[in-house]
Design a protein around this motif. Structure first.
Motif, PDB file in Angstrom:
ATOM      1  N   LEU A  89      39.222  42.090  49.082  1.00 36.55           N
ATOM      2  CA  LEU A  89      40.278  41.668  48.716  1.00 36.55           C
ATOM      3  C   LEU A  89      41.125  40.910  49.740  1.00 36.55           C
ATOM      4  O   LEU A  89      41.139  41.851  50.874  1.00 36.55           O
ATOM      5  N   TYR A  90      41.363  39.913  49.985  1.00 38.42           N
ATOM      6  CA  TYR A  90      42.247  39.353  51.304  1.00 38.42           C
ATOM      7  C   TYR A  90      43.132  38.337  50.902  1.00 38.42           C
ATOM      8  O   TYR A  90      43.418  38.136  49.660  1.00 38.42           O
ATOM      9  N   ALA A  91      43.935  37.889  51.953  1.00 38.15           N
ATOM     10  CA  ALA A  91      44.909  36.798  51.833  1.00 38.15           C
ATOM     11  C   ALA A  91      45.992  37.427  50.710  1.00 38.15           C
ATOM     12  O   ALA A  91      46.299  36.684  49.790  1.00 38.15           O
ATOM     13  N   PHE A  92      46.231  38.589  51.116  1.00 35.30           N
ATOM     14  CA  PHE A  92      47.424  39.217  50.321  1.00 35.30           C
ATOM     15  C   PHE A  92      48.647  38.445  50.232  1.00 35.30           C
ATOM     16  O   PHE A  92      49.022  38.118  51.391  1.00 35.30           O
ATOM     17  N   SER A  93      49.324  38.117  49.197  1.00 36.44           N
ATOM     18  CA  SER A  93      50.780  37.704  49.209  1.00 36.44           C
ATOM     19  C   SER A  93      51.620  38.912  48.601  1.00 36.44           C
ATOM     20  O   SER A  93      51.583  39.154  47.197  1.00 36.44           O
ATOM     21  N   ARG A  94      52.527  39.538  49.197  1.00 37.49           N
ATOM     22  CA  ARG A  94      53.288  40.488  48.755  1.00 37.49           C
ATOM     23  C   ARG A  94      54.174  39.878  47.799  1.00 37.49           C
ATOM     24  O   ARG A  94      54.325  40.409  46.582  1.00 37.49           O
ATOM     25  N   GLN A  95      55.073  38.888  48.060  1.00 37.26           N
ATOM     26  CA  GLN A  95      55.870  38.077  46.947  1.00 37.26           C
ATOM     27  C   GLN A  95      55.358  37.813  45.859  1.00 37.26           C
ATOM     28  O   GLN A  95      55.914  38.118  44.690  1.00 37.26           O
ATOM     29  N   ASN A  96      54.305  37.230  45.810  1.00 34.20           N
ATOM     30  CA  ASN A  96      53.504  36.959  44.693  1.00 34.20           C
ATOM     31  C   ASN A  96      52.397  37.778  43.850  1.00 34.20           C
ATOM     32  O   ASN A  96      51.985  37.591  42.934  1.00 34.20           O
ATOM     33  N   ARG A  97      52.367  39.051  44.513  1.00 31.76           N
ATOM     34  CA  ARG A  97      51.542  40.031  44.203  1.00 31.76           C
ATOM     35  C   ARG A  97      50.020  39.399  43.776  1.00 31.76           C
ATOM     36  O   ARG A  97      49.755  39.729  42.572  1.00 31.76           O
ATOM     37  N   SER A  98      49.624  38.771  44.926  1.00 31.52           N
ATOM     38  CA  SER A  98      48.299  37.994  44.763  1.00 31.52           C
ATOM     39  C   SER A  98      47.322  38.484  45.681  1.00 31.52           C
ATOM     40  O   SER A  98      47.811  38.788  46.838  1.00 31.52           O
ATOM     41  N   ALA A  99      46.068  38.047  45.539  1.00 36.28           N
ATOM     42  CA  ALA A  99      44.942  38.191  46.812  1.00 36.28           C
ATOM     43  C   ALA A  99      43.968  37.295  46.242  1.00 36.28           C
ATOM     44  O   ALA A  99      43.628  36.858  45.099  1.00 36.28           O
ATOM     45  N   SER A 100      43.024  37.111  47.302  1.00 37.25           N
ATOM     46  CA  SER A 100      41.964  36.441  47.079  1.00 37.25           C
ATOM     47  C   SER A 100      40.611  37.538  47.027  1.00 37.25           C
ATOM     48  O   SER A 100      40.746  38.501  47.654  1.00 37.25           O
TER      49      SER A 100
END
Length: 187
Positions: A89-100
């Motif tokens: 899991l990488y490219a975490f976006s804290r604001q969007n609560r997402s990852a790749s």
């Protein structure tokens, strides 16, 4: 892949696989995985050619563990401890609560359900422990095996990105997939 003792510090454990942090002892197995032209056929970069690439990737993964920038795990066979693949899991976006999400499995271990088991562990962790709302994946349009894995896991096709990757001078279209926490039903 080289047999290793099962790592007692496994991060995530399933019935047949364990996800654990990469360590310096994984360099040769990681190189074998990333140097295999068949495994790398649809990857976003050319196959590796040097053990230094594996050592560098392990060092980067270990630094990312400490900062939380990514979670790059070895997929280890539970019985032998051998590295049979990787997932992250990488490219975490804290604001969007997402990852790749990304993954690969050695040829010899395909078709046995190991990848699905590893991805269930990883996605459960992402949605539960990391409170993700969304996980994204990019796959070469021609990688039908990976496309089928994502579809079985509940990922939805969200579009095609034309000539998104250029690997060894060859342009590749990729398919964008997304999985929402509300749709996660495999775990």
């Amino acid at each position: 892949m080289t047999a290793r003792r099962p790592n007692s510090a496994c991060a995530l454990t399933g019935a047949r696989v364990a996800l654990r942090q990469l360590d310096s002892g994984d360099a040769a197995d990681l190189l074998a995985l990333y140097a295999d032209p068949e495994v790398m056929r649809y990857w976003s970069h050319a196959p590796w050619t040097s053990i230094d690439q594996a050592r560098s990737a392990i060092a980067e993964a270990r630094a990312d563990y400490r900062t939380g920038a990514s979670l790059h795990y070895a997929i280890a066979h539970r019985e032998t401890g051998a590295l049979i693949g990787c997932c992250a899991l990488y490219a975490f976006s804290r604001q969007n609560r997402s990852a790749s999400v990304g993954y690969m499995l050695a040829k010899a271990h395909r078709g046995h359900g190991y990848l699905r088991e590893a991805l269930v562990l990883l996605l459960d962790h992402g949605f539960d422990a990391r409170s993700l709302n969304r996980v994204e994946a990019e796959v070469s349009l021609h990688n039908t095996g990976s496309c089928m894995v994502l579809a079985r896991m509940g990922f939805q096709v969200e579009g095609c990105m034309r000539e998104h990757w250029i690997v060894s001078g060859i342009r590749h279209d990729t398919v964008a997939y997304g999985l929402l926490r509300a749709d996660w039903r495999c775990g």
